[in-house]
Design an enzyme around this catalytic site. Structure first.
Site, PDB file in Angstrom:
ATOM      1  CE  LYS A 145      10.451 -11.282  -3.814  1.00 57.78           C
ATOM      2  NZ  LYS A 145      10.001 -10.380  -4.887  1.00 57.78           N
ATOM      3  CD  GLU A 165       7.857  -5.836  -3.561  1.00 56.93           C
ATOM      4  OE1 GLU A 165       8.914  -6.363  -3.966  1.00 56.93           O
ATOM      5  OE2 GLU A 165       6.766  -5.972  -4.167  1.00 56.93           O
ATOM      6  CB  CYS A 187       6.339  -9.369  -4.671  1.00 60.83           C
ATOM      7  SG  CYS A 187       5.806  -9.127  -6.395  1.00 60.83           S
TER       8      CYS A 187
END
Length: 512
Positions: A324, A265, A375
């Site tokens: 995301k 990430e 994440c």
């Protein structure tokens, strides 16, 4: 344990909450997720609603106070918030989380206030525990961390995960623990009922663990995960960006014969438009020349809406992007910033004004669809199943440097292992400072990295086809079933109370 004073019951609950943390990574003593809820169940038998709420609250305060203590690192060490504000925010989070077991205990005492050990009270307790875990997983954007089911990616309860998901595994774990308690401490008839129930559940688990819900493709892929070990201080220093780019590229150069190379990430800690004609162009040329696909983390910017997205991009045969969708409060955005503007001034977080993305969590790598999560998103099984059935394998990229040397990276990997089992797919987890890992569809870690050092993970994986029952149904099957069970228990208890009402002394506090 209603024979012990309330203060002793509170102490037992506190100890159980502390011990339960050991049921999760890094220790992963999964059997404690059966024992500790069962101890709490015993302490609640015969308690008043007020005492039950207090016992559940203390249990939750200790459990979450220790289990998510790593949030202090993120807010204070890396968010540079003052100690007092960091302590306040962590304490507020812990109190809110502790309310879930507290209200679960309160409702249990209301529904089963006059009962001792019984199958109906065991069902009520296990169902309420699971339903409140589920509510915790979505209310206020959700915090599905330290779910009992996450501890069972490699336990005898593993077979529940691909059928009923983590919440189903939670329910079975709590149910088994309470049944074992009755088998030990109950009366003769209760022991017989508990023993029969245990045999039935154990038999179902034995059969379920033998079922293979998905099947491997015959074409293995060679995958490489790059862990650059970039510190937070270096990551957000723009002067260090050329060095960061070079490090990831140099670590990748020895593995250009692989099919897929994955960077963590925000491995490229800047906007795509700033590097698309320089570093990204160089990466594209390497990918095409060497016939390798890269997946890199970076930030994208929408010129029209002026919104920033935490994204991953594939570079190679096809260029696909996933943005995301589920953001981390106090990590990627500051909640209530318009209501309490001083929070923005007190917490200094880079890229803390991120917007939520949209679309299904899919990208294309080497001609295969891959299920994407960035994440924190890996904690949401109901969101990851949106990549199915197209996704042939899964990946999770993360910057676990936020958590420092704490429980969090270990817990994060544990959650990822649960997702691999739930969906019956390989999961590739690339992190900036560790723990990076390749997990097979049975939850086994094939390869893993050390923490806080440069590392490279390489292995062959097989894309998988087919759907697990959980992939098809999600959480709604288990939640609907448990809600129905709880409703039946309530009706059963109500009818029993109605039938006994004329025989009860109206002054009895239990009647009221």
């Amino acid at each position: 344990m209603s024979f012990v004073p309330n203060y002793v019951a509170v102490l037992i609950a506190a100890v159980s909450g502390a011990v339960l943390v050991c049921g999760f990574a890094p220790l992963s003593w999964w059997w404690l997720t059966l024992v500790c809820p069962a101890v709490l169940y015993m302490t609640l038998i015969g308690r008043t609603s007020g005492n039950a709420f207090l016992i559940g609250l203390v249990f939750g305060l200790v459990f979450f106070g220790l289990g998510v203590s790593w949030t202090f690192n993120s807010i204070h060490e890396f968010g540079h918030a003052p100690v007092w504000l960091s302590v306040f925010l962590v304490a507020l989070l812990v109190i809110v989380l502790a309310l879930f077991p507290a209200f679960s205990a309160f409702l249990f005492s209301r529904v089963c206030r006059n009962s001792s050990f019984s199958i109906s009270s065991i069902l009520a307790f296990s169902v309420l525990w699971t339903l409140f875990e589920w509510v915790r997983g979505w209310i206020f954007t959700g915090f599905p961390w330290l779910l009992m089911g996450h501890a069972h990616h490699s336990s005898p309860l593993q077979g529940v995960l691909p059928v009923l998901g983590s919440y189903g595994a939670t329910w079975v774990a709590v149910l088994l623990g309470c049944l074992a308690t009755v088998l030990i401490f109950g009366m003769a008839r209760q022991r017989i009922a508990a023993g029969i129930s245990l045999v039935l559940v154990a038999s179902a688990l034995l059969v379920g663990n033998q079922v293979a819900w998905t099947s491997p493709d015959n074409n293995p892929l060679s995958v490489v995960l790059i862990q650059g070990n970039i510190s937070q201080e270096m990551k957000w220093d723009r002067a260090q960006h050329p060095h960061i780019f070079r490090r990831y590229l140099q670590l990748s150069e020895a593995h250009l014969d692989a099919d897929i190379i994955i960077w963590p990430e925000s491995a490229i800690p800047t906007y795509y438009f700033e590097v698309k004609d320089s570093f990204i162009l160089e990466l594209e040329e390497i990918a095409l020349a060497e016939n390798v696909d890269f997946l890199v983390g970076l930030f994208t910017y929408d010129q029209d809406s002026k919104e920033i997205y935490n994204s991953v991009m594939t570079i190679g045969e096809e260029k696909t992007v996933y943005t995301k969708r589920h953001l981390v409060p106090f990590g990627e955005y500051i909640p209530f910033r318009n209501i309490v503007p001083f929070l923005t001034r007190q917490i200094e977080l880079p890229m803390s004004d991120i917007s939520s993305g949209s679309g299904r969590p899919l990208v294309k790598l080497k001609g295969y669809f891959a299920g994407a999560s960035i994440c924190y998103e890996v904690a949401y099984g109901n969101e990851m199943i949106e990549a199915m059935p197209e996704a042939k394998f899964l990946f999770n990229v993360s910057n676990d440097a936020w958590f420092g040397d704490s429980f969090a990276p270990h817990q994060h990997l544990e959650i990822a292992r649960s997702r691999a089992v739930e969906l019956g797919r390989y999961l590739l987890r690339a992190t900036s400072t560790g723990i990076s890992a390749i997990v097979d569809p049975h939850g086994t870690v094939v390869e893993r990295s050390a923490q806080f050092q440069e590392d490279i993970i390489r292995a062959n994986i097989q894309p998988h086809t087919g759907l697990t029952p959980y992939s098809r149904w999600g959480n709604w099957t288990i939640i609907t079933t448990l809600s129905g069970i709880f409703l039946i228990i309530c009706l059963y208890r109500w009818r029993r109370m109605r039938s006994k009402a004329p025989l009860l002394n109206q002054s009895d506090p239990g009647f009221r």
